[in-house]
Motif scaffolding. Structure first.
Motif, PDB file in Angstrom:
ATOM      1  N   GLY A   4       3.649  20.059 -63.777  1.00  0.00           N
ATOM      2  CA  GLY A   4       2.655  19.066 -63.382  1.00  0.00           C
ATOM      3  C   GLY A   4       3.088  18.174 -62.239  1.00  0.00           C
ATOM      4  O   GLY A   4       2.344  17.280 -61.829  1.00  0.00           O
ATOM      5  N   ARG A   5       4.289  18.422 -61.703  1.00  0.00           N
ATOM      6  CA  ARG A   5       4.807  17.611 -60.589  1.00  0.00           C
ATOM      7  C   ARG A   5       5.194  18.479 -59.404  1.00  0.00           C
ATOM      8  O   ARG A   5       6.031  18.085 -58.585  1.00  0.00           O
ATOM      9  CB  ARG A   5       6.014  16.795 -61.047  1.00  0.00           C
ATOM     10  N   GLY A   6       4.610  19.671 -59.329  1.00  0.00           N
ATOM     11  CA  GLY A   6       4.916  20.572 -58.225  1.00  0.00           C
ATOM     12  C   GLY A   6       6.132  21.439 -58.463  1.00  0.00           C
ATOM     13  O   GLY A   6       6.610  22.102 -57.541  1.00  0.00           O
ATOM     14  N   GLY A   7       6.633  21.476 -59.679  1.00  0.00           N
ATOM     15  CA  GLY A   7       7.803  22.289 -60.002  1.00  0.00           C
ATOM     16  C   GLY A   7       7.561  23.141 -61.228  1.00  0.00           C
ATOM     17  O   GLY A   7       6.452  23.237 -61.755  1.00  0.00           O
ATOM     18  N   GLU A  42       9.898  26.848 -57.410  1.00  0.00           N
ATOM     19  CA  GLU A  42      10.436  27.980 -58.157  1.00  0.00           C
ATOM     20  C   GLU A  42      11.659  27.573 -58.978  1.00  0.00           C
ATOM     21  O   GLU A  42      12.595  26.969 -58.470  1.00  0.00           O
ATOM     22  CB  GLU A  42      10.819  29.103 -57.196  1.00  0.00           C
ATOM     23  N   ALA A  43      11.659  27.932 -60.262  1.00  0.00           N
ATOM     24  CA  ALA A  43      12.841  27.784 -61.107  1.00  0.00           C
ATOM     25  C   ALA A  43      13.631  29.089 -61.064  1.00  0.00           C
ATOM     26  O   ALA A  43      13.049  30.177 -60.993  1.00  0.00           O
ATOM     27  CB  ALA A  43      12.437  27.464 -62.541  1.00  0.00           C
ATOM     28  N   ARG A  44      14.959  28.966 -61.116  1.00  0.00           N
ATOM     29  CA  ARG A  44      15.816  30.149 -61.055  1.00  0.00           C
ATOM     30  C   ARG A  44      16.725  30.193 -62.276  1.00  0.00           C
ATOM     31  O   ARG A  44      17.309  29.187 -62.670  1.00  0.00           O
ATOM     32  CB  ARG A  44      16.641  30.155 -59.778  1.00  0.00           C
ATOM     33  N   GLU A  48       0.706  29.698 -66.481  1.00  0.00           N
ATOM     34  CA  GLU A  48      -0.169  29.473 -65.331  1.00  0.00           C
ATOM     35  C   GLU A  48       0.444  28.439 -64.383  1.00  0.00           C
ATOM     36  O   GLU A  48       0.834  27.351 -64.804  1.00  0.00           O
ATOM     37  CB  GLU A  48      -1.529  29.001 -65.814  1.00  0.00           C
ATOM     38  N   GLY A  49       0.536  28.801 -63.101  1.00  0.00           N
ATOM     39  CA  GLY A  49       1.048  27.891 -62.085  1.00  0.00           C
ATOM     40  C   GLY A  49       2.555  27.797 -62.002  1.00  0.00           C
ATOM     41  O   GLY A  49       3.080  27.122 -61.109  1.00  0.00           O
ATOM     42  N   ALA A  50       3.273  28.447 -62.906  1.00  0.00           N
ATOM     43  CA  ALA A  50       4.741  28.410 -62.882  1.00  0.00           C
ATOM     44  C   ALA A  50       5.281  29.522 -61.996  1.00  0.00           C
ATOM     45  O   ALA A  50       4.648  30.574 -61.831  1.00  0.00           O
ATOM     46  CB  ALA A  50       5.302  28.548 -64.290  1.00  0.00           C
ATOM     47  N   ARG A  51       6.471  29.272 -61.440  1.00  0.00           N
ATOM     48  CA  ARG A  51       7.141  30.271 -60.602  1.00  0.00           C
ATOM     49  C   ARG A  51       8.577  30.416 -61.101  1.00  0.00           C
ATOM     50  O   ARG A  51       9.315  29.437 -61.198  1.00  0.00           O
ATOM     51  CB  ARG A  51       7.130  29.857 -59.132  1.00  0.00           C
ATOM     52  N   LEU A  52       8.976  31.654 -61.391  1.00  0.00           N
ATOM     53  CA  LEU A  52      10.290  31.923 -61.972  1.00  0.00           C
ATOM     54  C   LEU A  52      10.949  33.091 -61.259  1.00  0.00           C
ATOM     55  O   LEU A  52      10.314  34.120 -61.008  1.00  0.00           O
ATOM     56  CB  LEU A  52      10.143  32.246 -63.461  1.00  0.00           C
ATOM     57  N   ARG A  53      12.238  32.904 -60.966  1.00  0.00           N
ATOM     58  CA  ARG A  53      13.052  33.981 -60.400  1.00  0.00           C
ATOM     59  C   ARG A  53      14.226  34.216 -61.348  1.00  0.00           C
ATOM     60  O   ARG A  53      14.941  33.271 -61.694  1.00  0.00           O
ATOM     61  CB  ARG A  53      13.560  33.604 -59.008  1.00  0.00           C
ATOM     62  N   VAL A  54      14.427  35.464 -61.753  1.00  0.00           N
ATOM     63  CA  VAL A  54      15.504  35.810 -62.674  1.00  0.00           C
ATOM     64  C   VAL A  54      16.416  36.831 -62.011  1.00  0.00           C
ATOM     65  O   VAL A  54      15.959  37.864 -61.509  1.00  0.00           O
ATOM     66  CB  VAL A  54      14.954  36.380 -63.997  1.00  0.00           C
ATOM     67  N   GLY A  55      17.705  36.531 -62.011  1.00  0.00           N
ATOM     68  CA  GLY A  55      18.714  37.449 -61.507  1.00  0.00           C
ATOM     69  C   GLY A  55      19.822  37.600 -62.531  1.00  0.00           C
ATOM     70  O   GLY A  55      19.740  37.076 -63.641  1.00  0.00           O
ATOM     71  N   SER A  56      20.861  38.333 -62.184  1.00  0.00           N
ATOM     72  CA  SER A  56      22.006  38.482 -63.081  1.00  0.00           C
ATOM     73  C   SER A  56      23.282  38.280 -62.286  1.00  0.00           C
ATOM     74  O   SER A  56      23.331  38.529 -61.077  1.00  0.00           O
ATOM     75  CB  SER A  56      22.008  39.852 -63.771  1.00  0.00           C
TER      76      SER A  56
END
Length: 252
Positions: free
Chosen positions: A18-21, A44-46, A70-78
């Motif tokens: 809700g705050r752009g993150g 984007e959260a990583r 909805e509206g969330a952005r996630l990047r997952v790596g290893s």
């Protein structure tokens, strides 16, 4: 570890803060599956998946689950490649990936390679559920054997559904005991690194990239939906990554 092998699950939940993150109300792993939040970029959260021990070994069953709201952005790596190894316990190891992305959410799933070491037996199952309007970049890379060794037995199935409809469903079996011809000219043609990208974007519904070759052993094809599939073969993991990175750059 028991005679049945190790059971471990990692869970990620990403939400619009809700705050752009993007917040991560659920970030938990057990056993050999540890999760670490790293510095993100913009909204984007990583998250980094860190293997706390070797595996999967024979009889182990690992599961990684991620849900993007909805509206969330996630990047997952290893943090490193996953190496399937033979273990004291007999039987097949399993590695399950379960992903869900809501309308307006975005997931970039970009782990390091999976290496099928000699003598191992692993079944990988990746199941992705996308709501209408979801965005996805999914990378999968597999290396058959370490340097100078024959591969283990590897079976991999990837299914993607968009708004409840099948978008992609494919399976590949390689290594000792796999159906004949897996290493022949119609399948791997002697290559030991194989990978693919699935890219889903709503704008592809209006104008999808055209099918084309991306080199001698790589191709891009549109799917029956707002998505494209890139498949590639290479003699080693380094060249495979270069091919897939270049393909992703061409998609913008």
């Amino acid at each position: 570890m028991t005679t049945a092998g190790v059971r471990a699950t990692a869970r990620i939940s990403a939400r619009d803060d809700g705050r752009g993150g993007t917040s991560l109300p659920v970030l938990e792993g057990d056993g050999p599956l540890a999760l670490r939040r790293t510095r993100g970029s913009g909204s984007e959260a990583r998250v980094m998946l860190v293997g706390a021990m070797s595996g999967p070994l024979g009889g182990d069953h690992f599961t990684v689950e991620a849900e993007v709201g909805e509206g969330a952005r996630l990047r997952v790596g290893s943090a490193a490649a996953t190496i399937a190894l033979p273990g004291q316990n007999k039987g097949e190891a399993r590695y399950d990936v379960r992903l869900h992305v809501a309308d307006g959410g975005e997931l970039r799933w970009l782990p390091e390679q999976l290496i099928s070491a000699g003598g191992s037996e692993l079944h990988v199952s990746s199941r992705i559920e996308l709501d209408e309007g979801a965005r996805l970049v999914f990378r999968e890379e597999q290396v058959l054997g370490r340097v100078g060794e024959e591969p283990g037995r590897l079976t991999s199935r990837l299914t993607v559904r968009l708004d409840g409809r099948p978008l992609l469903d494919q399976e590949l079996a390689c290594g000792p005991g796999a159906p004949g011809g897996w290493d022949g000219p119609a399948v791997l043609a002697g290559h030991r690194a194989l990978g693919q990208l699935v890219v889903v974007r709503p704008e592809f519904g209006k104008e999808a990239p055209a099918a084309r070759l991306l080199g001698e052993h790589a191709a891009l094809v549109p799917l029956a939906g707002p998505a494209v599939l890139v498949t590639a073969l290479a003699p080693d993991a380094l060249l495979l990554r270069r091919l897939l990175d270049e393909a992703l750059r061409t998609l913008g």
